[in-house]
Design a protein around this motif. Structure first.
Motif, short mmCIF file in Angstrom:
data_model
loop_
_atom_site.label_atom_id
_atom_site.label_comp_id
_atom_site.label_asym_id
_atom_site.label_seq_id
_atom_site.Cartn_x
_atom_site.Cartn_y
_atom_site.Cartn_z
N ASN A 222 0.01 4.55 -8.99
CA ASN A 222 0.09 3.17 -9.46
C ASN A 222 -0.09 2.18 -8.31
N LYS A 223 0.29 2.59 -7.11
CA LYS A 223 0.08 1.73 -5.93
C LYS A 223 -1.37 1.79 -5.45
N LEU A 224 -2.01 2.94 -5.57
CA LEU A 224 -3.36 3.11 -5.04
C LEU A 224 -4.41 2.30 -5.78
N THR A 225 -4.11 1.92 -6.99
CA THR A 225 -5.09 1.16 -7.77
C THR A 225 -4.97 -0.35 -7.60
N LEU A 226 -4.00 -0.80 -6.80
CA LEU A 226 -3.77 -2.24 -6.64
C LEU A 226 -4.70 -2.89 -5.62
N PHE A 227 -5.32 -2.05 -4.79
CA PHE A 227 -6.10 -2.59 -3.67
C PHE A 227 -7.33 -1.72 -3.45
N ASN A 228 -8.44 -2.34 -3.06
CA ASN A 228 -9.69 -1.61 -2.89
C ASN A 228 -10.22 -1.76 -1.46
N PHE A 229 -10.37 -0.63 -0.79
CA PHE A 229 -10.88 -0.63 0.58
C PHE A 229 -12.38 -0.94 0.65
N GLU A 230 -13.05 -0.88 -0.49
CA GLU A 230 -14.50 -1.14 -0.47
C GLU A 230 -14.82 -2.49 0.16
N ASN A 231 -13.93 -3.45 -0.05
CA ASN A 231 -14.17 -4.81 0.43
C ASN A 231 -14.06 -4.95 1.96
N ILE A 232 -13.48 -3.96 2.61
CA ILE A 232 -13.26 -4.10 4.06
C ILE A 232 -13.99 -3.03 4.87
N MET A 233 -14.91 -2.30 4.24
CA MET A 233 -15.63 -1.27 4.98
C MET A 233 -16.46 -1.86 6.12
N GLY A 234 -16.81 -3.12 5.99
CA GLY A 234 -17.61 -3.75 7.05
C GLY A 234 -16.78 -4.31 8.19
N GLU A 235 -15.44 -4.25 8.05
CA GLU A 235 -14.59 -4.77 9.13
C GLU A 235 -14.71 -3.87 10.36
N GLY A 236 -14.41 -4.42 11.52
CA GLY A 236 -14.60 -3.69 12.78
C GLY A 236 -13.34 -3.08 13.34
N PHE A 237 -13.43 -2.72 14.62
CA PHE A 237 -12.38 -2.01 15.31
C PHE A 237 -11.06 -2.79 15.34
N ASP A 238 -11.12 -4.09 15.60
CA ASP A 238 -9.90 -4.89 15.69
C ASP A 238 -9.08 -4.79 14.41
N PHE A 239 -9.78 -4.82 13.27
CA PHE A 239 -9.09 -4.74 11.98
C PHE A 239 -8.41 -3.38 11.83
N PHE A 240 -9.17 -2.31 12.02
CA PHE A 240 -8.62 -0.98 11.76
C PHE A 240 -7.59 -0.55 12.81
N SER A 241 -7.71 -1.04 14.03
CA SER A 241 -6.69 -0.72 15.03
C SER A 241 -5.37 -1.39 14.67
N THR A 242 -5.45 -2.60 14.12
CA THR A 242 -4.24 -3.31 13.66
C THR A 242 -3.58 -2.57 12.51
N ILE A 243 -4.40 -2.12 11.56
CA ILE A 243 -3.88 -1.38 10.41
C ILE A 243 -3.28 -0.05 10.85
N PHE A 244 -3.96 0.64 11.75
CA PHE A 244 -3.46 1.94 12.20
C PHE A 244 -2.11 1.78 12.90
N GLU A 245 -2.00 0.78 13.75
CA GLU A 245 -0.73 0.55 14.46
C GLU A 245 0.39 0.27 13.46
N TYR A 246 0.09 -0.50 12.43
CA TYR A 246 1.10 -0.82 11.41
C TYR A 246 1.47 0.44 10.61
N LEU A 247 0.48 1.26 10.34
CA LEU A 247 0.71 2.48 9.55
C LEU A 247 1.67 3.44 10.24
N ILE A 248 1.55 3.57 11.56
CA ILE A 248 2.34 4.59 12.27
C ILE A 248 3.57 4.02 12.97
N LYS A 249 3.83 2.71 12.85
CA LYS A 249 4.88 2.09 13.66
C LYS A 249 6.26 2.71 13.43
N ASP A 250 6.52 3.20 12.23
CA ASP A 250 7.82 3.81 11.95
C ASP A 250 7.88 5.29 12.32
N TYR A 251 6.75 5.83 12.73
CA TYR A 251 6.69 7.27 13.04
C TYR A 251 6.23 7.50 14.48
#
Length: 538
Positions: free
Chosen positions: A161-190
């Motif tokens: 139910n959470k996976l259908t709320l947001f679509n990554f298709e819209n951000i496939m063109g984003e660059g390294f700065d975007f994905f490095s920010t997301i990756f850091e946020y994803l692993i910050k608790d681990y």
């Protein structure tokens, strides 16, 4: 960088964590596996959709593109696999999120989800599997709902139910700065590895940026980059970004399966899927994996933030074997009798990196404890002698304290360059940055301007008073191979022009002051003697 997409992606991560928490997995060791793998499945699903719609534009305007491709003939669908290219996981219609979402009310939904993830992993194993040092393959996904002790179907539904709320298709063109920010946020608790080996999972952005920009001051291509203690691959990703994902091939090794899975995710997010086959889970010191013509492979660029101290006592016999003598030319660090975990393991990584650097052209950057650059004896001194005598040192940058929030150890970055036969840059950047509270720890943050100052000063080989010096190899030898910038700074002596009469007057004042001080000293001495006699008789 699109702030809206950043916010939406972070919200998705928070929602997935909330689901785990509500099913008893908050702060559980398995929560990380579920969050990271579900996130990766979502990304691969949307990447597949993005690429398929580029190949077949009519699907982009379809009311139900998943239903439309499910109607394709098998031969036509298989043709898509060859058209997609190597960086996209190939999914079958029944493996897509939309298909599963529409069947969540059917019996055994959790089993269906787990079976689907395993099927995706198996069919894409050649492209996405991480290898161990003995050649075994670690699949992309596990049976994730089995980590929940009860209500597995409900748990699987909540995730979808959470996976259908947001679509990554819209951000496939984003660059390294975007994905490095997301990756850091994803692993910050681990971002820890209690009881484990090797480096932190995440190297601070400032350190990664400085290293990448100094190592790659101008365009290059068709190069190999390597990290023998890769962690989550932060250093590698910044370096690959500076070079260009399509212009380099990544190689890595790390003993931790968790860090290898993090690195795989990082490679997927940053268009480096072609390098996943070179991600090795294993002990780099005892069993270095990457070889060429039966010898250890040499690389164009090497980056590393190795563990400084660690218990490797069980491996000492292996490390001391004859075949390792050339690699560990300066020796194996002693095992402390009382605190084995204080073994200075970083010196082994340094020697391994020097041995693995491409002769005549290789470049490297290694994070070390600042004590390394001035140690007067032992393995540290021998390593410094090697890189200076071999003329393969580009320079050293001593960083501010607490640049890593998790350690109070002062660190420096040693830059190697096998082609640098000229001047060396030594920099003391320890006074830069501002201190901030991060949890229970203090952390020093560099501003973008300060980062750029370090990079430009080093790259341009500038000498700046009390900040940087430019010295030759012979000067370093005369300073007992010290790589501390402070030992090369000029001692400033201020001169004031005065007349002979003024000089005599000042000398007269000094003499009078000395006589007064001597008289006071004599009186104090008599008082002390008198007090001692009184105490003795009492």
């Amino acid at each position: 960088m699109n702030d809206t997409f950043v916010t939406q992606t972070k919200t998705l991560i928070d929602e997935l964590k909330a689901v785990c928490a509500s099913y008893g997995l908050g702060n559980d060791g398995n929560e990380f596996k579920i969050i990271s793998q579900v996130f990766l499945y979502k990304f691969l699903n949307d990447k597949f959709a993005y690429e398929v719609k580029k190949l077949k534009p009519e699907l982009a305007t379809s009311d139900n593109w998943e239903a439309d491709i499910a109607k394709m003939k098998d031969a036509d669908y298989q043709l898509l696999q060859f058209q997609l290219g190597e960086s996209t996981a190939f999914l079958k219609p029944h493996q897509l999120i939309g298909y599963l979402f529409n069947r969540q009310e059917e019996p055994d939904f959790a089993k269906r989800v787990d079976d689907t993830l395993i099927d995706i992993a198996v069919s894409n194993n050649d492209l996405f599997a991480v290898k161990t040092e003995d050649g075994q393959k670690i699949q992309l996904f596990e049976r994730l709902t089995e980590y929940v002790s009860s209500k597995r179907d409900a748990f699987a539904k909540a995730l979808f139910n959470k996976l259908t709320l947001f679509n990554f298709e819209n951000i496939m063109g984003e660059g390294f700065d975007f994905f490095s920010t997301i990756f850091e946020y994803l692993i910050k608790d681990y971002n820890s590895d209690a009881g484990g080996k090797y480096a932190e999972y995440y190297t601070p952005h400032a350190v990664s940026k400085i290293i990448a920009n100094i190592l790659v001051p101008e365009p290059t291509s068709n190069v190999t980059i390597y990290d023998p203690s890769a962690g989550s691959g932060t250093l590698l990703m910044n370096l690959a970004h500076a070079i260009g994902p399509d212009k380099c091939t990544v190689y890595s090794q790390d003993i931790s399966q968790k860090s290898s899975n993090l690195l795989r995710l990082n490679l997927v997010l940053n268009n480096l899927v072609h390098s996943i086959e070179n991600v090795i889970q294993g002990n780099t010191m005892t069993d270095p994996y990457h070889k060429q013509n039966s010898k250890l492979r040499q690389f164009d660029y090497i980056v590393s933030n190795p563990p400084f101290k660690l218990d490797f006592s069980d491996d000492v016999d292996t490390l001391n074997k004859k075949e390792n003598k050339a690699r560990f030319f300066a020796g194996i660090p002693n095992v402390p009798k009382k605190k084995k975990e204080s073994m200075a393991i970083y010196t082994l990584f340094l020697q391994h990196i020097i041995y693995s650097l491409k002769e005549g052209s290789g470049k490297a950057a290694i994070v070390v404890p600042t004590g390394f650059i001035t140690a007067q004896s032992g393995i540290e001194k021998k390593i410094r002698e090697k890189i200076v005598d071999s003329k393969m040192l580009a320079g050293v940058v001593s960083m501010p304290s607490n640049i890593f929030a998790t350690t109070g150890t002062n660190v420096s970055i040693v830059f190697l360059d096998a082609a640098n036969k000229g001047d060396v840059v030594l920099m003391d950047a320890s006074n830069l940055g501002t201190t901030n509270k991060e949890g229970k720890n203090q952390k020093t943050l560099l501003s973008p301007k300060e980062e750029d100052t370090i990079i430009s000063t080093f790259t341009n080989k500038e000498a700046i008073e009390d900040f940087s010096v430019v010295v030759n190899y012979e000067s370093i030898k005369t300073k007992n191979y010290s790589l501390s910038a402070g030992q090369y700074f000029e001692v400033k002596i201020e001169y004031i022009d005065i007349t002979a009469k003024e000089f005599e007057s000042k000398m007269h004042d000094f003499e009078n002051n000395l006589e007064t001080l001597f008289d006071k000293s004599k009186l104090l001495e008599k008082e002390i003697v008198s007090n001692l006699k009184t105490l003795r008789y009492d």
